[in-house]
Design a protein around this motif. Structure first.
Motif, mmCIF file in Angstrom:
data_model
loop_
_atom_site.group_PDB
_atom_site.id
_atom_site.type_symbol
_atom_site.label_atom_id
_atom_site.label_comp_id
_atom_site.label_asym_id
_atom_site.label_seq_id
_atom_site.Cartn_x
_atom_site.Cartn_y
_atom_site.Cartn_z
ATOM 1 N N CYS A 129 0.909 -1.321 -0.153
ATOM 2 C CA CYS A 129 -0.149 0.049 0.010
ATOM 3 C C CYS A 129 0.932 1.233 -0.120
ATOM 4 O O CYS A 129 0.620 1.965 -0.644
ATOM 5 N N SER A 130 1.900 1.307 0.803
ATOM 6 C CA SER A 130 2.954 2.278 0.809
ATOM 7 C C SER A 130 3.577 2.818 -0.345
ATOM 8 O O SER A 130 3.363 3.683 -0.931
ATOM 9 N N LYS A 131 3.886 1.650 -1.217
ATOM 10 C CA LYS A 131 4.439 1.821 -2.463
ATOM 11 C C LYS A 131 3.495 2.427 -3.595
ATOM 12 O O LYS A 131 3.697 2.983 -4.606
ATOM 13 N N ALA A 132 2.136 1.844 -3.473
ATOM 14 C CA ALA A 132 1.151 2.301 -4.206
ATOM 15 C C ALA A 132 0.695 3.823 -3.786
ATOM 16 O O ALA A 132 -0.264 4.185 -4.761
ATOM 17 N N GLY A 133 1.056 4.142 -2.972
ATOM 18 C CA GLY A 133 0.603 5.661 -2.495
ATOM 19 C C GLY A 133 -0.886 5.518 -1.754
ATOM 20 O O GLY A 133 -1.428 6.520 -1.615
ATOM 21 N N LEU A 134 -1.237 4.441 -1.305
ATOM 22 C CA LEU A 134 -2.657 4.208 -0.369
ATOM 23 C C LEU A 134 -2.388 4.479 0.901
ATOM 24 O O LEU A 134 -1.667 4.031 1.577
ATOM 25 N N PRO A 135 -3.371 5.030 1.675
ATOM 26 C CA PRO A 135 -3.197 5.426 3.015
ATOM 27 C C PRO A 135 -3.182 4.282 3.765
ATOM 28 O O PRO A 135 -3.998 3.419 3.783
ATOM 29 N N VAL A 136 -2.261 4.144 4.844
ATOM 30 C CA VAL A 136 -2.305 2.936 5.576
ATOM 31 C C VAL A 136 -1.495 3.196 7.160
ATOM 32 O O VAL A 136 -0.347 3.869 6.815
ATOM 33 N N ASP A 137 -2.402 3.012 8.137
ATOM 34 C CA ASP A 137 -1.350 3.753 9.368
ATOM 35 C C ASP A 137 -0.933 2.380 10.102
ATOM 36 O O ASP A 137 -1.429 1.968 11.328
ATOM 37 N N LEU A 138 0.200 1.697 9.770
ATOM 38 C CA LEU A 138 0.853 0.373 10.615
ATOM 39 C C LEU A 138 2.126 0.533 10.679
ATOM 40 O O LEU A 138 2.918 1.011 9.614
ATOM 41 N N LEU A 139 2.481 0.441 11.757
ATOM 42 C CA LEU A 139 4.091 0.150 12.018
ATOM 43 C C LEU A 139 4.631 -0.915 12.645
ATOM 44 O O LEU A 139 3.793 -1.645 13.256
ATOM 45 N N PHE A 140 5.753 -1.356 12.043
ATOM 46 C CA PHE A 140 6.390 -2.600 12.828
ATOM 47 C C PHE A 140 7.639 -2.370 13.426
ATOM 48 O O PHE A 140 8.609 -1.841 13.111
ATOM 49 N N GLU A 141 7.799 -2.938 14.669
ATOM 50 C CA GLU A 141 8.925 -2.881 15.211
ATOM 51 C C GLU A 141 9.583 -4.571 15.106
ATOM 52 O O GLU A 141 9.210 -5.435 15.643
ATOM 53 N N LEU A 142 10.660 -4.619 14.504
ATOM 54 C CA LEU A 142 11.335 -5.858 14.050
ATOM 55 C C LEU A 142 12.600 -6.081 15.155
ATOM 56 O O LEU A 142 13.381 -5.040 15.411
ATOM 57 N N ASN A 143 12.678 -7.420 15.369
ATOM 58 C CA ASN A 143 13.820 -7.842 16.138
ATOM 59 C C ASN A 143 14.116 -9.377 15.829
ATOM 60 O O ASN A 143 13.368 -9.825 15.106
#
Length: 535
Positions: A129-143
């Motif tokens: 979605c981010s690459k397509a320019g569509l709004p999305v409100d998600l964040l990831f914390e990777l470890n």
């Protein structure tokens, strides 16, 4: 391929580890062939753009049928391949080597806990979605050990995610079952019942919404990502498998069709027929939602019903439909008797007071039996419309199914058992009970039931029993062809017995001297006469 010429002693521990993980999925031979077809013989690596094309989906020549796809589909799937490669496959200047190719595949498809698979799906959705320019409100914390998700979904995000997963399932099954004719139009089903389920579960005042008259995708609501994660784990735990199957099917397709350009994309330029009529209670969307709660043989059977394009083969699984076969327990029994396999029962009803309509379902692991007690070894209840909820077995009791007909040829019973079909609870206090005429259905609160999990079967159910008028009943057989054959042989055997009982021995019937009627008349005319039997 570089690794094929290595001896066992020269295989590095790193390569041995990733090959072992890939072998545990059963896909190592097909991965070896796919890598040999996609890789450059000089660099012994797959060019990044070639690997991306394997996962790109394009929908061409949609024309006037564009409405069957959601408007962002073309844009989203044009970025899908690059998203998958960026997230799971590590490339160097030459591309993706053999070790990273295997490692990337196992990140996508290896067996892991369901929550981790869902996180992978959410990450693919978010980045695409981010690459397509569509709004999305998600964040990831990777470890190294975990992936935490923050942010929120909108109802439209949920709808878009579900549609993407549907296309994943459709594409993988199309490639697997009909590889030579994999191009077709993907008709999206109605999955609004899943969106309403997420809203009802994740919003504090969700029970106050009118799900019958609301366009959920237009609601301006923020659904916490952590709650959506828990909702998916409980109600549709196999949603992430759609992505896993898509990746596996795409790479396996290459080994069948060795033309790289041919295997890199799928076009939707032919008609995709709908095998399930949308007038049935079991629509594509409802069948798919139920399939996301199941695994094994029964999952395959309902997926066959859901994605099949052969309407004749699909409708043979519809054993009973009240509007076609007639209402009532006797009509129901004549169509399901002898079927020894899993059955899906769907009931559409309308409440008398509120005039609200809803659909509920029950999945049994076996056929119906005429008993005065509950029976069964497993099962599930489903809220299907206007919201979807899966209420699986709790494991505390085994009152899965109750089905009892009027006794025939039996002496007077001062305390007869009630006649009808029920699920959960106990006799006289069932979680779901439908009377013998299939005119009324009673749904009780989960407090009376220890067999199935807690939860409402329709919005605003409340604590008191709810009585409703039955509008339609369907029974679908999910036991495969073997169960249908056994049912057919049972029906033929029963018909043979019936025909034999109806036969009359005309020779004996014509002999008046030996008939019981003459003996009775003689006794009545002269009861003191000496009979041969009395001597």
């Amino acid at each position: 391929m570089g690794q094929s010429s290595s001896t066992e002693q020269e295989v590095s521990p790193e390569l041995r580890e990733v090959q072992s993980l890939a072998a545990s999925t059963g896909a190592l031979p097909s991965l070896e062939k796919a890598f040999s077809l996609l890789s450059d013989p000089q660099t012994k690596s797959i060019p990044t753009h070639s690997l991306q094309r394997c996962f790109d989906l394009t929908f061409e020549n949609s024309g006037s049928d564009q409405e069957v796809m959601f408007k962002e589909a073309l844009l989203l799937f044009s970025h899908l391949g690059s998203t998958i490669v960026d997230l799971f496959f590590v490339a160097d200047k030459d591309g993706v080597n053999w070790i990273e190719f295997l490692r990337g595949y196992t990140k996508c498809c290896a067996r892991t806990i369901t929550s981790a698979s869902l996180n992978n799906l959410f990450r693919v959705f978010t980045v695409t979605c981010s690459k397509a320019g569509l709004p999305v409100d998600l964040l990831f914390e990777l470890n190294d050990d975990d992936c935490k998700i923050n942010g929120s979904f909108s109802p439209l995000n949920i709808l878009t995610l579900l549609r993407i997963c549907w296309i994943f399932s459709w594409d993988s099954r199309t490639l697997k079952l009909n590889s030579a004719k994999s191009k077709g139009k993907c008709s999206l089903p109605d999955v609004s019942h899943l969106v309403t389920s997420a809203i009802e579960t994740c919003v504090e005042d969700g029970h106050e919404l009118d799900f019958w008259d609301t366009v959920v995708s237009e609601l301006d609501i923020k659904l916490p990502a952590a709650k959506i994660h828990l909702w998916a784990l409980k109600n549709i735990p196999n949603l992430a498998d759609c992505f896993v199957q898509f990746v596996h099917a795409r790479l396996s397709y290459i080994t069948i069709h060795e033309d790289k350009s041919e295997s890199s994309s799928t076009s939707a330029n032919e008609s995709f027929s709908s095998a399930i009529s949308e007038t049935n209670l079991l629509t594509h969307g409802r069948a798919w939602a139920i399939s996301l709660t199941l695994r094994g043989h029964i999952h395959e059977e309902i997926s066959n019903v859901c994605f099949s394009t052969d309407i004749d083969k699909t409708t043979e699984n519809l054993l009973y439909r009240s509007s076609a076969h007639g209402k009532g327990l006797n009509r129901f029994w004549s169509n399901v008797e002898g079927y020894n396999g899993p059955l899906l029962v769907l009931i559409a009803a309308c409440e008398d007071k509120s005039n609200k309509r809803w659909i509920i379902g029950a999945l049994t692991d076996q056929g119906f039996e005429n008993k005065e007690i509950f029976y069964g070894t497993s099962g599930s209840l489903y809220a299907l419309s206007p919201v979807f909820h899966a209420l699986l077995s709790s494991g505390r009791e085994k009152n899965y199914v109750y089905s009892h007909l009027h006794p025939s040829g039996r002496a007077y019973d001062p305390h007869p058992k009630q006649v009808g079909v029920g699920f959960g609870g106990n006799i006289g206090n069932e979680r779901i009970f439908m009377d013998e005429d299939f005119a009324r259905v009673t749904v009780r609160h989960h407090a009376v039931d220890k067999t199935y999990q807690h939860g409402a079967l329709f919005p605003n159910q409340g604590f008191l029993p709810v009585e409703a008028s039955v509008l339609e009943v369907e029974v679908w057989g999910l036991g495969g062809q073997s169960a249908l054959k056994i049912k057919d042989s049972y029906k033929k055997r029963e018909q043979l017995f019936t025909d034999q009982r109806r036969k009359i021995d005309l020779k004996t019937f014509a002999n008046w001297e030996d008939s019981p009627e003459k003996m009775m008349m003689d006794m009545m005319s002269n009861p003191n006469a000496v009979r041969r039997e009395d001597r």
